[in-house]
Design a protein around this motif. Structure first.
Motif, PDB file in Angstrom:
ATOM      1  N   ASP A 100       5.156  12.390   9.408  1.00  0.00           N
ATOM      2  CA  ASP A 100       4.900  12.076   8.001  1.00  0.00           C
ATOM      3  C   ASP A 100       4.142  13.243   7.359  1.00  0.00           C
ATOM      4  O   ASP A 100       3.122  13.702   7.888  1.00  0.00           O
ATOM      5  CB  ASP A 100       4.085  10.786   7.931  1.00  0.00           C
ATOM      6  CG  ASP A 100       3.811  10.355   6.495  1.00  0.00           C
ATOM      7  OD1 ASP A 100       4.300  11.010   5.563  1.00  0.00           O
ATOM      8  OD2 ASP A 100       3.085   9.351   6.333  1.00  0.00           O
ATOM      9  N   LEU A 101       4.626  13.739   6.223  1.00  0.00           N
ATOM     10  CA  LEU A 101       4.007  14.875   5.531  1.00  0.00           C
ATOM     11  C   LEU A 101       3.340  14.459   4.222  1.00  0.00           C
ATOM     12  O   LEU A 101       3.113  15.307   3.351  1.00  0.00           O
ATOM     13  CB  LEU A 101       5.052  15.958   5.251  1.00  0.00           C
ATOM     14  CG  LEU A 101       5.714  16.598   6.479  1.00  0.00           C
ATOM     15  CD1 LEU A 101       6.711  17.664   6.061  1.00  0.00           C
ATOM     16  CD2 LEU A 101       4.673  17.173   7.428  1.00  0.00           C
ATOM     17  N   SER A 102       2.999  13.182   4.069  1.00  0.00           N
ATOM     18  CA  SER A 102       2.303  12.739   2.859  1.00  0.00           C
ATOM     19  C   SER A 102       0.832  13.138   2.930  1.00  0.00           C
ATOM     20  O   SER A 102       0.341  13.618   3.961  1.00  0.00           O
ATOM     21  CB  SER A 102       2.436  11.221   2.697  1.00  0.00           C
ATOM     22  OG  SER A 102       1.826  10.548   3.788  1.00  0.00           O
ATOM     23  N   GLU A 103       0.093  12.926   1.824  1.00  0.00           N
ATOM     24  CA  GLU A 103      -1.301  13.386   1.738  1.00  0.00           C
ATOM     25  C   GLU A 103      -2.216  12.660   2.714  1.00  0.00           C
ATOM     26  O   GLU A 103      -3.281  13.178   3.059  1.00  0.00           O
ATOM     27  CB  GLU A 103      -1.812  13.199   0.305  1.00  0.00           C
ATOM     28  CG  GLU A 103      -1.112  14.104  -0.698  1.00  0.00           C
ATOM     29  CD  GLU A 103      -1.727  13.988  -2.091  1.00  0.00           C
ATOM     30  OE1 GLU A 103      -2.896  13.541  -2.190  1.00  0.00           O
ATOM     31  OE2 GLU A 103      -1.054  14.328  -3.068  1.00  0.00           O
ATOM     32  N   GLU A 176       2.855  17.559   1.696  1.00  0.00           N
ATOM     33  CA  GLU A 176       3.456  17.704   0.370  1.00  0.00           C
ATOM     34  C   GLU A 176       2.637  16.889  -0.618  1.00  0.00           C
ATOM     35  O   GLU A 176       2.582  15.659  -0.546  1.00  0.00           O
ATOM     36  CB  GLU A 176       4.919  17.222   0.400  1.00  0.00           C
ATOM     37  CG  GLU A 176       5.799  18.052   1.324  1.00  0.00           C
ATOM     38  CD  GLU A 176       7.241  17.585   1.308  1.00  0.00           C
ATOM     39  OE1 GLU A 176       7.513  16.567   0.633  1.00  0.00           O
ATOM     40  OE2 GLU A 176       8.071  18.233   1.951  1.00  0.00           O
ATOM     41  N   ARG A 177       1.983  17.602  -1.531  1.00  0.00           N
ATOM     42  CA  ARG A 177       1.119  16.949  -2.499  1.00  0.00           C
ATOM     43  C   ARG A 177       1.928  16.118  -3.483  1.00  0.00           C
ATOM     44  O   ARG A 177       2.996  16.529  -3.951  1.00  0.00           O
ATOM     45  CB  ARG A 177       0.309  18.005  -3.263  1.00  0.00           C
ATOM     46  CG  ARG A 177      -0.466  18.960  -2.370  1.00  0.00           C
ATOM     47  CD  ARG A 177      -1.592  18.266  -1.651  1.00  0.00           C
ATOM     48  NE  ARG A 177      -2.328  19.181  -0.763  1.00  0.00           N
ATOM     49  CZ  ARG A 177      -3.327  18.813   0.022  1.00  0.00           C
ATOM     50  NH1 ARG A 177      -3.731  17.556   0.019  1.00  0.00           N
ATOM     51  NH2 ARG A 177      -3.939  19.701   0.794  1.00  0.00           N
ATOM     52  N   GLY A 178       1.381  14.946  -3.795  1.00  0.00           N
ATOM     53  CA  GLY A 178       2.007  14.095  -4.802  1.00  0.00           C
ATOM     54  C   GLY A 178       3.267  13.390  -4.363  1.00  0.00           C
ATOM     55  O   GLY A 178       3.985  12.842  -5.204  1.00  0.00           O
ATOM     56  N   SER A 179       3.559  13.403  -3.091  1.00  0.00           N
ATOM     57  CA  SER A 179       4.770  12.744  -2.605  1.00  0.00           C
ATOM     58  C   SER A 179       4.413  11.430  -1.932  1.00  0.00           C
ATOM     59  O   SER A 179       3.294  11.252  -1.437  1.00  0.00           O
ATOM     60  CB  SER A 179       5.517  13.648  -1.621  1.00  0.00           C
ATOM     61  OG  SER A 179       4.734  13.879  -0.473  1.00  0.00           O
ATOM     62  N   GLY A 180       5.350  10.524  -1.922  1.00  0.00           N
ATOM     63  CA  GLY A 180       5.159   9.243  -1.266  1.00  0.00           C
ATOM     64  C   GLY A 180       5.528   9.310   0.199  1.00  0.00           C
ATOM     65  O   GLY A 180       5.673  10.399   0.791  1.00  0.00           O
ATOM     66  N   THR A 181       5.680   8.132   0.795  1.00  0.00           N
ATOM     67  CA  THR A 181       6.045   8.041   2.209  1.00  0.00           C
ATOM     68  C   THR A 181       7.237   7.094   2.352  1.00  0.00           C
ATOM     69  O   THR A 181       7.052   5.890   2.580  1.00  0.00           O
ATOM     70  CB  THR A 181       4.867   7.530   3.057  1.00  0.00           C
ATOM     71  OG1 THR A 181       3.709   8.306   2.779  1.00  0.00           O
ATOM     72  CG2 THR A 181       5.193   7.623   4.539  1.00  0.00           C
TER      73      THR A 181
END
Length: 468
Positions: A100-103, A176-181
């Motif tokens: 997962d690359l979310s914040e 990745e900034r501002g992205s969901g999961t």
């Protein structure tokens, strides 16, 4: 017709229940058996290797020799002498890793995921020409669930045994900034991609467990993983609150295991346990019932009975070297004659063929529940056909008036008398008058009041004279 339906109704109901029971029992078989190889170098001692996988794609562990059943060339069955579970390092395994690359993965969680992935790849791909394969996907934005192939780039690596190619992508991952999961979409797509690989498959996903932005529902990836028999192993990593509920459910329903927020070393140890479990194989040995090494191909069927269901697999193996063919015998020929080639007839016993009846019996033996369902369906159709014919015959037959035996037909009334009365002096059985027993006077009509006697008719003259 109602009475007929009352009599045959229970029979039809019983047949339908038996048919449904046979189909349900057939559908409960969820164990997959793969007869990997057969070693006959120490004949008559034969050694075989088999893989037994449950409905989640994981090897079944703890089986005994009496749960295995062997059949050579369709003959009588017998258990192996011994059977034991072993770890086969040569068994090919395909593992797809998701991060997962979310914040919520920023900082220590993402670094732990990178370190654990590197340790796992070092353990998995430890040979030059390793049969194992690994692939990678980093997700943090919209996922295309229709893209069932991986393209090599900054976040994806197709299945390969090249550790360097995988680490060149994993080591440079960033959130990745501002992205969901879109967790549901990502796991669903991973299952679709992994299902194209042969042998044993598994998916490892490192995430916080929260879904944001998926087009699919939470049960869609679970259902697809169970249908493809691919276990999912989630690992909870996050710098915030974890969604333990869904990750635990994802692991339980697909046959995987859930581990929460471990250290990189603990993740590596967990991965090694998963890898060892995926490589479990059964080794069994037995004394062959075949008479000799004849150089022909023979069949070996393995049936395994487990508490979760039954499965079987069959393979062919050659016993010894093929026998050299006999040299053709020269036939003396007279001058001017041509010898016709004689056909070569191989006896059925030498072909290892038991004929059509033997093949049917073997099939029924191996598919008892399915055969019972087919027989039940045939009986039900036959019974319905008989009922239809009976109803059709009853509708077509015309209604006949019923006449009681022994009842006399009514006597015919005489002309001029009231209905139901006979002529005076007539016999009771005839209903009329016996004119042969009467005199001319009695044959004359009765006279009395109101009775007129017609005058005699004068003779008619004829131009040809009096009649003879």
């Amino acid at each position: 017709m109602k009475s007929l339906l009352k009599r045959i109704g229970p029979l039809i109901l019983v047949l339908a229940v038996l048919l449904a029971t046979g189909q349900a029992a057939t559908a409960q078989v969820t164990v997959a058996v793969k007869l990997d190889s057969v070693d006959v170098s120490q004949f008559p001692t034969v050694v075989g290797y088999a893989t037994v996988i449950d409905e989640n794609g994981l090897p079944v562990i703890g089986l005994k020799a009496e749960q295995f059943e062997l059949i050579e060339d369709g003959k009588a069955s017998f258990p192996p002498t011994e059977a034991q579970a072993i770890t086969n390092d040569k068994a090919a395994v395909s593992v797809l890793i998701l991060i997962d690359l979310s914040e919520t993965m920023d900082g220590a969680p993402l670094q732990a995921a990178k370190d654990a992935t590197a340790k796992f790849l070092e353990k998995l791909l430890n040979e030059g020409n390793d049969p194992d394969r690994a692939a990678f996907i980093g997700f943090g934005q919209e996922v295309d669930i229709k893209a069932v192939t991986l393209t090599e780039g900054q976040r994806e690596v197709p299945f390969t045994n090249d550790t360097g190619k995988l680490l060149n992508v994993v080591n440079f991952l960033q959130v990745e900034r501002g992205s969901g999961t879109p967790l549901y979409d990502a796991v669903y797509r991973a299952v679709k991609i992994a299902s194209q690989q042969p042998g044993r498959r598994a998916i490892i996903v490192m995430t916080d467990g929260s879904d944001v932005g998926s087009a699919l529902k939470q049960d869609d990836p679970i259902d697809e993983a169970r249908r493809q028999r691919i276990p999912v192993f989630p690992i909870g990593l996050s710098n915030r609150r974890l969604d333990k509920t869904y990750l635990g459910r994802l692991a339980e329903l697909t046959g995987g295991q859930y581990q929460e927020a471990p250290s990189p070393d603990e993740i590596g140890q967990k991965f090694e346990q998963v890898l060892a479990q995926l490589k479990v194989q059964y080794k069994f040995s037995f004394q062959s019932r075949l008479p000799q090494t004849d150089g022909q191909y023979h069949s070996l069927l393995l049936r395994v009975n487990t508490p979760r269901g039954q499965g079987f697999d069959e393979t062919k193996f050659q016993l010894g070297q093929p026998q050299p063919s006999a040299a053709p015998v020269a036939t003396a020929q007279t001058p001017g004659s041509t010898a016709l080639p004689q056909p070569t007839v191989t006896p059925i016993a030498e072909r290892g063929d038991e004929g059509m009846a033997g093949g049917i019996i073997d099939w029924v033996t191996q598919n008892t529940l399915l055969a019972a369902g087919i027989v039940g369906a045939a009986l039900l159709l036959l019974l319905l056909l008989i009922v239809f014919v009976i109803l059709l015959m009853r509708r077509r037959s015309p209604a006949q008036p019923e006449q009681a035996w022994g009842e006399p037909y009514p006597a015919a009334a005489a002309p001029g008398w009231p209905s139901g009365e006979t002529t005076p002096g007539a016999p009771a059985y005839g209903g009329g008058v016996d004119y042969g027993a009467m005199s001319p006077v009695e044959m004359s009509p009765p006279t009395g009041a109101g009775t007129q006697i017609a005058p005699p008719t004068p003779p008619i003259s004829s131009p040809f004279g009096a009649p003879p």
